[in-house]
Motif scaffolding. Structure first.
Motif, PDB file in Angstrom:
ATOM      1  N   ALA A 137      47.033  34.111  44.520  1.00  0.00           N
ATOM      2  CA  ALA A 137      46.506  35.025  45.263  1.00  0.00           C
ATOM      3  C   ALA A 137      46.996  34.823  46.621  1.00  0.00           C
ATOM      4  CB  ALA A 137      45.161  35.141  45.360  1.00  0.00           C
ATOM      5  N   LEU A 138      47.088  33.860  47.067  1.00  0.00           N
ATOM      6  CA  LEU A 138      47.743  33.339  48.473  1.00  0.00           C
ATOM      7  C   LEU A 138      49.174  33.886  48.444  1.00  0.00           C
ATOM      8  CD1 LEU A 138      46.221  30.052  49.458  1.00  0.00           C
ATOM      9  CD2 LEU A 138      45.556  32.276  50.238  1.00  0.00           C
ATOM     10  N   GLY A 139      49.859  33.480  47.355  1.00  0.00           N
ATOM     11  CA  GLY A 139      51.416  33.918  47.324  1.00  0.00           C
ATOM     12  C   GLY A 139      51.540  35.338  47.298  1.00  0.00           C
ATOM     13  N   ALA A 140      50.817  36.172  46.829  1.00  0.00           N
ATOM     14  CA  ALA A 140      50.716  37.489  46.616  1.00  0.00           C
ATOM     15  C   ALA A 140      50.283  38.198  47.763  1.00  0.00           C
ATOM     16  CB  ALA A 140      49.899  38.006  45.341  1.00  0.00           C
ATOM     17  N   LYS A 141      49.707  37.265  48.994  1.00  0.00           N
ATOM     18  CA  LYS A 141      49.331  37.801  50.185  1.00  0.00           C
ATOM     19  C   LYS A 141      47.966  38.674  50.004  1.00  0.00           C
ATOM     20  CE  LYS A 141      53.898  37.670  52.356  1.00  0.00           C
ATOM     21  NZ  LYS A 141      54.883  38.341  52.684  1.00  0.00           N
ATOM     22  N   LEU A 142      47.220  38.228  49.074  1.00  0.00           N
ATOM     23  CA  LEU A 142      45.853  38.955  49.064  1.00  0.00           C
ATOM     24  C   LEU A 142      44.635  38.444  50.125  1.00  0.00           C
ATOM     25  CD1 LEU A 142      45.258  39.160  44.974  1.00  0.00           C
ATOM     26  CD2 LEU A 142      46.373  40.852  46.624  1.00  0.00           C
ATOM     27  N   ASN A 143      43.961  39.251  50.553  1.00  0.00           N
ATOM     28  CA  ASN A 143      42.964  38.869  51.579  1.00  0.00           C
ATOM     29  C   ASN A 143      41.718  38.156  50.974  1.00  0.00           C
ATOM     30  OD1 ASN A 143      41.516  38.661  53.970  1.00  0.00           O
ATOM     31  ND2 ASN A 143      41.182  40.803  54.208  1.00  0.00           N
ATOM     32  N   ILE A 144      41.736  36.869  50.753  1.00  0.00           N
ATOM     33  CA  ILE A 144      40.909  36.213  50.103  1.00  0.00           C
ATOM     34  C   ILE A 144      39.666  35.678  51.182  1.00  0.00           C
ATOM     35  CG2 ILE A 144      42.405  35.726  48.058  1.00  0.00           C
ATOM     36  CD1 ILE A 144      42.477  32.978  48.818  1.00  0.00           C
ATOM     37  N   GLU A 145      39.928  35.829  52.268  1.00  0.00           N
ATOM     38  CA  GLU A 145      39.046  35.352  53.185  1.00  0.00           C
ATOM     39  C   GLU A 145      37.852  36.364  53.397  1.00  0.00           C
ATOM     40  OE1 GLU A 145      41.040  34.434  56.689  1.00  0.00           O
ATOM     41  OE2 GLU A 145      42.034  32.831  55.808  1.00  0.00           O
ATOM     42  N   ALA A 146      38.179  37.388  53.141  1.00  0.00           N
ATOM     43  CA  ALA A 146      37.318  38.754  53.383  1.00  0.00           C
ATOM     44  C   ALA A 146      36.184  38.657  52.522  1.00  0.00           C
ATOM     45  CB  ALA A 146      37.693  40.032  53.302  1.00  0.00           C
ATOM     46  N   ALA A 147      34.992  39.420  52.710  1.00  0.00           N
ATOM     47  CA  ALA A 147      33.869  39.495  51.950  1.00  0.00           C
ATOM     48  C   ALA A 147      34.139  40.654  51.004  1.00  0.00           C
ATOM     49  CB  ALA A 147      32.661  39.850  52.705  1.00  0.00           C
ATOM     50  N   GLU A 148      35.169  40.780  50.276  1.00  0.00           N
ATOM     51  CA  GLU A 148      35.401  41.613  48.992  1.00  0.00           C
ATOM     52  C   GLU A 148      36.186  41.171  47.947  1.00  0.00           C
ATOM     53  OE1 GLU A 148      39.513  43.494  50.782  1.00  0.00           O
ATOM     54  OE2 GLU A 148      37.537  44.368  51.359  1.00  0.00           O
ATOM     55  N   GLY A 149      36.145  41.711  46.906  1.00  0.00           N
ATOM     56  CA  GLY A 149      36.488  40.879  45.734  1.00  0.00           C
ATOM     57  C   GLY A 149      38.254  41.440  45.444  1.00  0.00           C
ATOM     58  N   GLN A 150      38.835  40.389  44.968  1.00  0.00           N
ATOM     59  CA  GLN A 150      40.276  40.326  44.530  1.00  0.00           C
ATOM     60  C   GLN A 150      40.517  40.011  43.156  1.00  0.00           C
ATOM     61  OE1 GLN A 150      42.392  42.102  46.501  1.00  0.00           O
ATOM     62  NE2 GLN A 150      41.668  42.019  48.435  1.00  0.00           N
ATOM     63  N   LEU A 151      41.086  40.608  42.340  1.00  0.00           N
ATOM     64  CA  LEU A 151      41.430  40.005  41.045  1.00  0.00           C
ATOM     65  C   LEU A 151      42.930  39.960  41.024  1.00  0.00           C
ATOM     66  CD1 LEU A 151      39.915  41.367  37.720  1.00  0.00           C
ATOM     67  CD2 LEU A 151      42.120  40.810  37.719  1.00  0.00           C
ATOM     68  N   ILE A 152      43.089  38.621  40.564  1.00  0.00           N
ATOM     69  CA  ILE A 152      44.387  38.169  40.177  1.00  0.00           C
ATOM     70  C   ILE A 152      44.599  37.863  38.810  1.00  0.00           C
ATOM     71  CG2 ILE A 152      44.156  35.680  40.720  1.00  0.00           C
ATOM     72  CD1 ILE A 152      47.234  37.436  42.145  1.00  0.00           C
ATOM     73  N   CYS A 153      46.018  38.172  38.078  1.00  0.00           N
ATOM     74  CA  CYS A 153      46.120  38.034  36.645  1.00  0.00           C
ATOM     75  C   CYS A 153      47.585  37.228  36.639  1.00  0.00           C
ATOM     76  CB  CYS A 153      45.923  39.054  35.981  1.00  0.00           C
ATOM     77  SG  CYS A 153      46.512  38.653  34.101  1.00  0.00           S
ATOM     78  N   ASP A 154      47.616  35.964  36.767  1.00  0.00           N
ATOM     79  CA  ASP A 154      48.791  35.293  36.694  1.00  0.00           C
ATOM     80  C   ASP A 154      49.284  34.830  35.276  1.00  0.00           C
ATOM     81  OD1 ASP A 154      50.986  33.772  37.803  1.00  0.00           O
ATOM     82  OD2 ASP A 154      49.717  32.046  37.127  1.00  0.00           O
ATOM     83  N   ILE A 155      50.311  35.732  34.822  1.00  0.00           N
ATOM     84  CA  ILE A 155      50.896  35.562  33.336  1.00  0.00           C
ATOM     85  C   ILE A 155      52.035  34.447  33.452  1.00  0.00           C
ATOM     86  CG2 ILE A 155      51.577  36.735  31.271  1.00  0.00           C
ATOM     87  CD1 ILE A 155      50.214  39.178  32.491  1.00  0.00           C
ATOM     88  N   GLY A 156      51.696  33.444  32.995  1.00  0.00           N
ATOM     89  CA  GLY A 156      52.986  32.370  33.122  1.00  0.00           C
ATOM     90  C   GLY A 156      54.021  32.408  31.676  1.00  0.00           C
ATOM     91  N   GLY A 157      54.249  31.113  31.577  1.00  0.00           N
ATOM     92  CA  GLY A 157      54.992  30.728  30.422  1.00  0.00           C
ATOM     93  C   GLY A 157      54.221  30.230  29.332  1.00  0.00           C
ATOM     94  N   GLY A 158      52.968  29.172  29.576  1.00  0.00           N
ATOM     95  CA  GLY A 158      52.085  28.884  28.785  1.00  0.00           C
ATOM     96  C   GLY A 158      50.618  29.537  28.794  1.00  0.00           C
ATOM     97  N   THR A 159      50.294  29.768  29.969  1.00  0.00           N
ATOM     98  CA  THR A 159      49.204  30.469  30.017  1.00  0.00           C
ATOM     99  C   THR A 159      48.873  31.681  30.914  1.00  0.00           C
ATOM    100  OG1 THR A 159      48.507  28.904  32.043  1.00  0.00           O
ATOM    101  CG2 THR A 159      48.010  28.081  29.959  1.00  0.00           C
ATOM    102  N   THR A 160      47.787  32.441  30.731  1.00  0.00           N
ATOM    103  CA  THR A 160      47.305  33.614  31.554  1.00  0.00           C
ATOM    104  C   THR A 160      46.042  33.106  32.180  1.00  0.00           C
ATOM    105  OG1 THR A 160      48.641  35.160  30.144  1.00  0.00           O
ATOM    106  CG2 THR A 160      46.647  35.921  31.725  1.00  0.00           C
ATOM    107  N   ASP A 161      46.137  33.111  33.577  1.00  0.00           N
ATOM    108  CA  ASP A 161      45.037  32.736  34.567  1.00  0.00           C
ATOM    109  C   ASP A 161      44.509  34.110  35.276  1.00  0.00           C
ATOM    110  OD1 ASP A 161      43.546  30.122  34.644  1.00  0.00           O
ATOM    111  OD2 ASP A 161      46.110  29.612  35.028  1.00  0.00           O
ATOM    112  N   ILE A 162      43.377  34.406  35.018  1.00  0.00           N
ATOM    113  CA  ILE A 162      42.595  35.665  35.487  1.00  0.00           C
ATOM    114  C   ILE A 162      41.600  35.086  36.294  1.00  0.00           C
ATOM    115  CG2 ILE A 162      41.306  37.856  34.984  1.00  0.00           C
ATOM    116  CD1 ILE A 162      42.682  37.348  32.205  1.00  0.00           C
ATOM    117  N   ALA A 163      41.468  35.429  37.537  1.00  0.00           N
ATOM    118  CA  ALA A 163      40.329  35.194  38.529  1.00  0.00           C
ATOM    119  C   ALA A 163      39.685  36.330  39.643  1.00  0.00           C
ATOM    120  CB  ALA A 163      40.731  33.914  39.369  1.00  0.00           C
ATOM    121  N   ILE A 164      38.734  36.094  39.758  1.00  0.00           N
ATOM    122  CA  ILE A 164      38.112  37.102  40.876  1.00  0.00           C
ATOM    123  C   ILE A 164      37.678  36.094  42.169  1.00  0.00           C
ATOM    124  CG2 ILE A 164      36.249  38.660  41.513  1.00  0.00           C
ATOM    125  CD1 ILE A 164      36.214  39.765  38.523  1.00  0.00           C
TER     126      ILE A 164
END
Length: 334
Positions: A137-164
């Motif tokens: 989320a930081l690398g994608a330059k999402l504003n995760i400091e604000a009081a609003e939701g951001q959803l990241i879906c990181d699809i790698g080689g071995g795992t997919t991580d989904i987070a709000i």
């Protein structure tokens, strides 16, 4: 002294390891592979050199992935590989750099300990371990400091991580052991079952890169590439044309599992965060984000906009790099 230290952000991935160095950016991207000579029990090659040896080794040598599904499977091999990559990436050969290293969300205590032991084994005393979706989320330059939701879906080689994320915290997350490697395996299995042909993981990956798409239009269905392999019955080398539609049918169940997991994570948060994500969209990172039309497929099912970050392969390492600035305030890891 602290001001002489080099500071590294490391995405220790199942398929690739990426190292970000403060003031330099991405300094290394290499396959997470080693070649082991079982006669001497020594590692004889790392990274790109190891990848080039696949299929060309004597019986007593083996190409090994020290990480499986995002976690350490071979502690000693991982330690030696990581030490090699760090030495290769550094300009000044300092013995004790500051490190931010990323791990999949929801790893077990045992898996966390294996990584901690690896870091300590390298003589690194100042290290921060963070979850990959936070770094992505930081690398994608999402504003995760604000009081609003951001959803990241990181699809790698071995795992997919989904987070709000919101207020600099991961609110809800889910890790799937579905990612690029599993897409390759699904293609290999489908070819074996349908054509009775065994193909290599490398050839399956090549088919994925050339033909895979999350949506295939009617006029694209018969676009094909030839693949070579060994017929299971005759044991003779053979060649087969594989179509774009065949590849989609092979990987489609995995695509749907990822989309379903995103939906489930959305169902676990308060309605206010869900509404935020409807406005902010879903952000894709990782190599899987490069699958053509994946964003459109997710939008089609979930009716939520999808964004793909500018450098999906490097997002996790770049996010770790942003956290490097906080290293001076870290306490030493015991």
């Amino acid at each position: 002294m602290i001001f002489n230290r080099q500071r590294l952000g490391i995405d220790l991935g199942t398929v690739n390891t990426v190292i970000y160095i403060e003031d330099r950016g991405v300094a290394l991207r290499e396959p997470s592979l080693v070649v082991v000579d079982h006669q001497t029990n020594q590692i004889i090659a790392f990274g790109k050199e190891a990848a080039a040896m696949i299929g060309h080794l004597p019986e007593h040598c083996e190409v090994i992935s020290p990480l499986v599904n995002g976690v350490i499977a071979h502690l000693n091999y991982t330690k030696e590989m990581l030490a090699f990559f760090i030495r290769k990436a550094l300009i000044r050969k300092l013995s004790n750099p500051d490190v931010v290293i990323c791990v999949p969300s929801n790893i077990t205590k045992l898996e966390h300990k294996a990584l901690t032991d690896t870091i300590k084994g390298l003589g690194i005393t100042r290290a921060m371990i963070i979850e990959e979706p936070y770094a992505a989320a930081l690398g994608a330059k999402l504003n995760i400091e604000a009081a609003e939701g951001q959803l990241i879906c990181d699809i790698g080689g071995g795992t997919t991580d989904i987070a709000i994320l919101s207020y600099q915290h991961i609110i809800k997350s889910q890790m799937l052991k579905i990612a690029g490697n599993q897409f390759d395996d699904a293609i290999r299995m489908a070819i074996r079952q349908h054509y009775q042909i065994k193909v290599s993981p490398e050839d399956a990956e090549a088919l994925k890169i050339k033909l895979a798409s999350a949506i295939v239009f009617d006029d694209e269905r018969e676009i094909s590439e030839k693949v070579q392999g060994r017929h299971i019955v005759t044991q003779l080398p053979t060649e087969q044309a594989i179509t774009k539609q065949f590849i989609l049918e092979s990987i489609d169940p995995l695509i749907l599992e990822i989309i379903t997991a995103i939906q489930k994570v959305l169902e676990l948060v308060d309605v206010e965060l869900s509404v935020d994500i409807l406005s902010n969209g879903i952000t894709l990172t990782g190599g899987g984000a490069l699958l053509p039309r994946l964003g459109e497929r997710i939008e089609e099912v979930l009716k939520i906009p999808v964004n793909i970050t500018d450098s999906p392969l490097d997002a996790v390492a770049m996010g770790a790099g942003q956290l490097i600035k906080n290293m001076t305030s870290m306490s030493k890891q015991g």
